[in-house]
Design a protein around this motif. Structure first.
Motif, PDB file in Angstrom:
ATOM      1  N   TRP A   3      -3.978  38.831 -41.382  1.00 20.83           N
ATOM      2  CA  TRP A   3      -4.845  37.678 -41.060  1.00 20.83           C
ATOM      3  C   TRP A   3      -6.177  38.018 -42.134  1.00 20.83           C
ATOM      4  O   TRP A   3      -6.646  39.118 -42.125  1.00 20.83           O
ATOM      5  CB  TRP A   3      -5.584  37.774 -39.591  1.00 20.83           C
ATOM      6  CG  TRP A   3      -4.352  37.227 -38.541  1.00 20.83           C
ATOM      7  CD1 TRP A   3      -3.611  38.238 -37.885  1.00 20.83           C
ATOM      8  CD2 TRP A   3      -3.915  36.043 -38.326  1.00 20.83           C
ATOM      9  NE1 TRP A   3      -2.564  37.580 -37.377  1.00 20.83           N
ATOM     10  CE2 TRP A   3      -2.810  36.222 -37.657  1.00 20.83           C
ATOM     11  CE3 TRP A   3      -3.962  34.871 -38.744  1.00 20.83           C
ATOM     12  CZ2 TRP A   3      -1.932  35.287 -36.805  1.00 20.83           C
ATOM     13  CZ3 TRP A   3      -3.604  33.968 -38.165  1.00 20.83           C
ATOM     14  CH2 TRP A   3      -2.516  33.816 -37.267  1.00 20.83           C
ATOM     15  N   ALA A   4      -6.486  36.934 -42.717  1.00 19.17           N
ATOM     16  CA  ALA A   4      -7.602  36.802 -43.764  1.00 19.17           C
ATOM     17  C   ALA A   4      -8.757  36.949 -43.236  1.00 19.17           C
ATOM     18  O   ALA A   4      -9.896  37.938 -43.626  1.00 19.17           O
ATOM     19  CB  ALA A   4      -7.541  35.879 -44.653  1.00 19.17           C
ATOM     20  N   ASP A   5      -9.190  36.285 -42.047  1.00 24.56           N
ATOM     21  CA  ASP A   5     -10.675  36.356 -41.446  1.00 24.56           C
ATOM     22  C   ASP A   5     -10.423  36.153 -39.994  1.00 24.56           C
ATOM     23  O   ASP A   5      -9.391  35.770 -39.605  1.00 24.56           O
ATOM     24  CB  ASP A   5     -11.361  35.266 -41.929  1.00 24.56           C
ATOM     25  CG  ASP A   5     -11.701  35.255 -43.373  1.00 24.56           C
ATOM     26  OD1 ASP A   5     -12.356  36.136 -43.828  1.00 24.56           O
ATOM     27  OD2 ASP A   5     -11.239  34.391 -44.197  1.00 24.56           O
ATOM     28  N   GLU A   6     -11.469  36.834 -39.325  1.00 24.84           N
ATOM     29  CA  GLU A   6     -11.266  36.630 -37.946  1.00 24.84           C
ATOM     30  C   GLU A   6     -12.811  36.238 -37.453  1.00 24.84           C
ATOM     31  O   GLU A   6     -13.678  36.760 -37.793  1.00 24.84           O
ATOM     32  CB  GLU A   6     -11.114  38.004 -37.316  1.00 24.84           C
ATOM     33  CG  GLU A   6     -10.780  37.912 -35.750  1.00 24.84           C
ATOM     34  CD  GLU A   6     -10.162  39.079 -35.116  1.00 24.84           C
ATOM     35  OE1 GLU A   6     -10.285  39.201 -33.843  1.00 24.84           O
ATOM     36  OE2 GLU A   6      -9.476  39.916 -35.970  1.00 24.84           O
ATOM     37  N   MET A   7     -12.783  35.403 -36.531  1.00 19.67           N
ATOM     38  CA  MET A   7     -14.143  34.955 -35.924  1.00 19.67           C
ATOM     39  C   MET A   7     -14.127  34.921 -34.350  1.00 19.67           C
ATOM     40  O   MET A   7     -12.907  34.774 -33.766  1.00 19.67           O
ATOM     41  CB  MET A   7     -14.446  33.447 -36.188  1.00 19.67           C
ATOM     42  CG  MET A   7     -14.473  33.218 -37.782  1.00 19.67           C
ATOM     43  SD  MET A   7     -14.863  31.409 -38.494  1.00 19.67           S
ATOM     44  CE  MET A   7     -12.856  31.189 -38.383  1.00 19.67           C
ATOM     45  N   ALA A   8     -15.130  34.990 -33.474  1.00 25.06           N
ATOM     46  CA  ALA A   8     -15.190  35.223 -31.965  1.00 25.06           C
ATOM     47  C   ALA A   8     -16.315  34.620 -31.640  1.00 25.06           C
ATOM     48  O   ALA A   8     -17.399  34.353 -32.292  1.00 25.06           O
ATOM     49  CB  ALA A   8     -14.927  36.445 -31.628  1.00 25.06           C
ATOM     50  N   THR A   9     -16.249  34.300 -30.346  1.00 27.76           N
ATOM     51  CA  THR A   9     -17.433  33.867 -29.558  1.00 27.76           C
ATOM     52  C   THR A   9     -18.493  34.757 -29.373  1.00 27.76           C
ATOM     53  O   THR A   9     -17.841  36.066 -29.466  1.00 27.76           O
ATOM     54  CB  THR A   9     -17.214  32.866 -28.553  1.00 27.76           C
ATOM     55  OG1 THR A   9     -16.348  33.893 -27.419  1.00 27.76           O
ATOM     56  CG2 THR A   9     -16.683  31.624 -28.700  1.00 27.76           C
ATOM     57  N   ALA A  10     -19.573  34.776 -29.256  1.00 28.26           N
ATOM     58  CA  ALA A  10     -20.520  35.999 -28.876  1.00 28.26           C
ATOM     59  C   ALA A  10     -20.098  36.748 -27.844  1.00 28.26           C
ATOM     60  O   ALA A  10     -20.153  38.041 -27.761  1.00 28.26           O
ATOM     61  CB  ALA A  10     -21.963  35.336 -28.574  1.00 28.26           C
ATOM     62  N   ASP A  11     -19.365  36.219 -26.679  1.00 27.58           N
ATOM     63  CA  ASP A  11     -19.065  36.904 -25.494  1.00 27.58           C
ATOM     64  C   ASP A  11     -17.715  37.806 -25.826  1.00 27.58           C
ATOM     65  O   ASP A  11     -17.252  38.318 -25.084  1.00 27.58           O
ATOM     66  CB  ASP A  11     -18.984  36.169 -24.225  1.00 27.58           C
ATOM     67  CG  ASP A  11     -18.190  34.933 -24.289  1.00 27.58           C
ATOM     68  OD1 ASP A  11     -17.243  34.700 -25.234  1.00 27.58           O
ATOM     69  OD2 ASP A  11     -17.959  34.065 -23.250  1.00 27.58           O
ATOM     70  N   GLY A  12     -17.004  37.196 -26.909  1.00 27.00           N
ATOM     71  CA  GLY A  12     -15.644  37.850 -26.996  1.00 27.00           C
ATOM     72  C   GLY A  12     -14.401  37.209 -26.521  1.00 27.00           C
ATOM     73  O   GLY A  12     -13.410  37.686 -26.699  1.00 27.00           O
ATOM     74  N   ARG A  13     -14.902  36.193 -25.605  1.00 28.88           N
ATOM     75  CA  ARG A  13     -13.578  35.781 -24.924  1.00 28.88           C
ATOM     76  C   ARG A  13     -12.814  34.815 -25.824  1.00 28.88           C
ATOM     77  O   ARG A  13     -11.567  34.609 -25.566  1.00 28.88           O
ATOM     78  CB  ARG A  13     -14.189  34.726 -23.812  1.00 28.88           C
ATOM     79  CG  ARG A  13     -14.888  35.529 -22.658  1.00 28.88           C
ATOM     80  CD  ARG A  13     -15.444  34.765 -21.615  1.00 28.88           C
ATOM     81  NE  ARG A  13     -14.534  33.551 -21.239  1.00 28.88           N
ATOM     82  CZ  ARG A  13     -14.892  32.346 -20.741  1.00 28.88           C
ATOM     83  NH1 ARG A  13     -15.998  32.115 -20.507  1.00 28.88           N
ATOM     84  NH2 ARG A  13     -13.819  31.589 -20.218  1.00 28.88           N
ATOM     85  N   TRP A  14     -12.918  34.230 -26.583  1.00 26.76           N
ATOM     86  CA  TRP A  14     -12.362  33.363 -27.823  1.00 26.76           C
ATOM     87  C   TRP A  14     -12.288  33.802 -29.154  1.00 26.76           C
ATOM     88  O   TRP A  14     -13.466  34.401 -29.574  1.00 26.76           O
ATOM     89  CB  TRP A  14     -12.892  32.075 -27.666  1.00 26.76           C
ATOM     90  CG  TRP A  14     -12.367  31.136 -26.341  1.00 26.76           C
ATOM     91  CD1 TRP A  14     -13.374  31.404 -25.161  1.00 26.76           C
ATOM     92  CD2 TRP A  14     -11.238  30.824 -26.027  1.00 26.76           C
ATOM     93  NE1 TRP A  14     -12.695  30.670 -24.094  1.00 26.76           N
ATOM     94  CE2 TRP A  14     -11.339  30.399 -24.622  1.00 26.76           C
ATOM     95  CE3 TRP A  14     -10.007  30.451 -26.581  1.00 26.76           C
ATOM     96  CZ2 TRP A  14     -10.525  29.773 -23.775  1.00 26.76           C
ATOM     97  CZ3 TRP A  14      -9.144  29.798 -25.943  1.00 26.76           C
ATOM     98  CH2 TRP A  14      -9.328  29.389 -24.568  1.00 26.76           C
ATOM     99  N   ARG A  15     -10.988  34.040 -29.850  1.00 28.36           N
ATOM    100  CA  ARG A  15     -11.180  34.353 -31.099  1.00 28.36           C
ATOM    101  C   ARG A  15     -10.183  33.319 -31.751  1.00 28.36           C
ATOM    102  O   ARG A  15      -9.398  32.773 -31.474  1.00 28.36           O
ATOM    103  CB  ARG A  15     -10.386  35.652 -31.046  1.00 28.36           C
ATOM    104  CG  ARG A  15     -11.100  36.738 -30.811  1.00 28.36           C
ATOM    105  CD  ARG A  15     -10.570  38.305 -31.034  1.00 28.36           C
ATOM    106  NE  ARG A  15     -11.341  39.299 -30.607  1.00 28.36           N
ATOM    107  CZ  ARG A  15     -12.406  39.794 -31.196  1.00 28.36           C
ATOM    108  NH1 ARG A  15     -12.277  39.217 -32.430  1.00 28.36           N
ATOM    109  NH2 ARG A  15     -12.869  40.732 -30.597  1.00 28.36           N
ATOM    110  N   VAL A  16     -10.493  33.057 -33.069  1.00 31.49           N
ATOM    111  CA  VAL A  16     -10.033  32.423 -34.070  1.00 31.49           C
ATOM    112  C   VAL A  16      -9.556  33.267 -35.319  1.00 31.49           C
ATOM    113  O   VAL A  16     -10.466  34.162 -35.757  1.00 31.49           O
ATOM    114  CB  VAL A  16     -10.679  31.184 -34.705  1.00 31.49           C
ATOM    115  CG1 VAL A  16      -9.971  30.389 -35.982  1.00 31.49           C
ATOM    116  CG2 VAL A  16     -10.822  30.298 -33.617  1.00 31.49           C
TER     117      VAL A  16
END
Length: 66
Positions: A3-16
């Motif tokens: 995976w080239a990049d990873e993003m997440a919500t501040a609470d870490g519950r959701w990731r892309v």
């Protein structure tokens, strides 16, 4: 798969996770029992909205050290 990049919500519950080869990109939305592979940013936005995730709140996650 790498995976080239990873993003997440501040609470870490959701990731892309963002993957790709050359100019082709794909996305994976993960969280709350959901794991969806999506072919485009538009599809990601739609899927995130369906699950109540505001993609504007996603922040880049620092890569873990090897």
């Amino acid at each position: 798969m790498t995976w080239a990049d990873e993003m997440a919500t501040a609470d870490g519950r959701w990731r892309v996770r963002v993957g790709g080869v050359g100019a082709v990109r794909w996305y994976r939305l993960e969280g709350d029992g959901v794991r969806r592979d999506l072919p485009s940013l538009a599809a990601l936005a739609t899927a995130a909205d369906e699950h109540g995730v505001d993609i504007g709140e996603l922040r880049e996650v620092e890569a873990a050290a090897p």
